[in-house]
Design a protein around this motif. Structure first.
Motif, mmCIF file in Angstrom:
data_model
loop_
_atom_site.group_PDB
_atom_site.id
_atom_site.type_symbol
_atom_site.label_atom_id
_atom_site.label_comp_id
_atom_site.label_asym_id
_atom_site.label_seq_id
_atom_site.Cartn_x
_atom_site.Cartn_y
_atom_site.Cartn_z
ATOM 1 N N GLY A 40 0.814 -1.210 0.000
ATOM 2 C CA GLY A 40 0.000 0.000 0.000
ATOM 3 C C GLY A 40 0.848 1.260 0.000
ATOM 4 O O GLY A 40 0.528 2.242 -0.690
ATOM 5 N N ALA A 72 -5.024 -2.082 -6.449
ATOM 6 C CA ALA A 72 -5.727 -1.918 -5.173
ATOM 7 C C ALA A 72 -6.684 -3.067 -4.852
ATOM 8 O O ALA A 72 -6.760 -3.478 -3.687
ATOM 9 C CB ALA A 72 -6.455 -0.575 -5.141
ATOM 10 N N HIS A 116 -4.563 -5.814 -3.412
ATOM 11 C CA HIS A 116 -4.086 -5.347 -2.108
ATOM 12 C C HIS A 116 -5.197 -5.517 -1.055
ATOM 13 O O HIS A 116 -4.958 -6.019 0.046
ATOM 14 C CB HIS A 116 -3.659 -3.886 -2.247
ATOM 15 N N ALA A 117 -6.413 -5.120 -1.418
ATOM 16 C CA ALA A 117 -7.548 -5.232 -0.491
ATOM 17 C C ALA A 117 -7.851 -6.692 -0.173
ATOM 18 O O ALA A 117 -8.126 -7.043 0.980
ATOM 19 C CB ALA A 117 -8.782 -4.555 -1.087
ATOM 20 N N HIS A 118 -7.788 -7.562 -1.177
ATOM 21 C CA HIS A 118 -8.043 -8.982 -0.940
ATOM 22 C C HIS A 118 -6.959 -9.597 -0.049
ATOM 23 O O HIS A 118 -7.252 -10.444 0.786
ATOM 24 C CB HIS A 118 -8.142 -9.744 -2.267
ATOM 25 N N ASN A 175 -5.327 -8.059 2.308
ATOM 26 C CA ASN A 175 -5.581 -7.622 3.679
ATOM 27 C C ASN A 175 -6.831 -8.259 4.267
ATOM 28 O O ASN A 175 -6.857 -8.599 5.451
ATOM 29 C CB ASN A 175 -5.676 -6.099 3.741
ATOM 30 N N LEU A 176 -7.862 -8.437 3.464
ATOM 31 C CA LEU A 176 -9.101 -9.004 3.985
ATOM 32 C C LEU A 176 -9.007 -10.515 4.159
ATOM 33 O O LEU A 176 -9.294 -11.045 5.236
ATOM 34 C CB LEU A 176 -10.280 -8.660 3.066
#
Length: 126
Positions: free
Chosen positions: A23, A35, A38-40, A42-43
């Motif tokens: 990030g 992004a 990146h979001a996947h 982290n989640l």
């Protein structure tokens, strides 16, 4: 803390550290094309694995199903995220790997749900 919980937390912490650095790199370059990957990370990699690790630490559950949960969930992250990076970068050939990683992650979550639901029979009244 048992080894299963520690495995979930260790993998989750590696995912979130990677996600944080990623990030910062995206932000410094002003390019947020990746992004969604990146979001996947982290989640699915951090939040889900850490929550599962918390459940196993608090419940004392685990065994073969717990390790199956860990293996499927971790494999899902390891397959899905790099494939999603390739797909978002224009590599349409990565779509089957994104699907495979998603299926692995969903199977990991289904295993976790089964363990949680089966824990009701051992639960003590409040």
């Amino acid at each position: 803390m048992n080894r299963l919980s520690l495995a979930f937390f260790t993998t989750g912490a590696l995912c979130v550290m990677t996600g944080m650095i990623w990030g910062m790199i995206m932000g410094s370059h002003g390019d947020f094309t990746l992004a969604p990957a990146h979001a996947h990370l982290n989640l699915v990699g951090w939040a889900s694995l850490a929550l599962m690790g918390t459940f196993y630490a608090l419940s004392g559950k685990g065994g073969r199903l717990g390790w199956l949960n860990y293996g499927l969930s971790t494999a899902g992250v390891l397959v899905m995220i790099p494939a999603l990076v390739v797909l978002l970068s224009g590599g349409k050939s990565a779509e089957p790997a994104v699907i495979a990683g998603s299926v692995l992650a969903a199977l990991g979550m289904a295993t976790f749900l089964f363990v949680v639901l089966s824990s009701w029979r051992d639960a003590k009244p409040a």
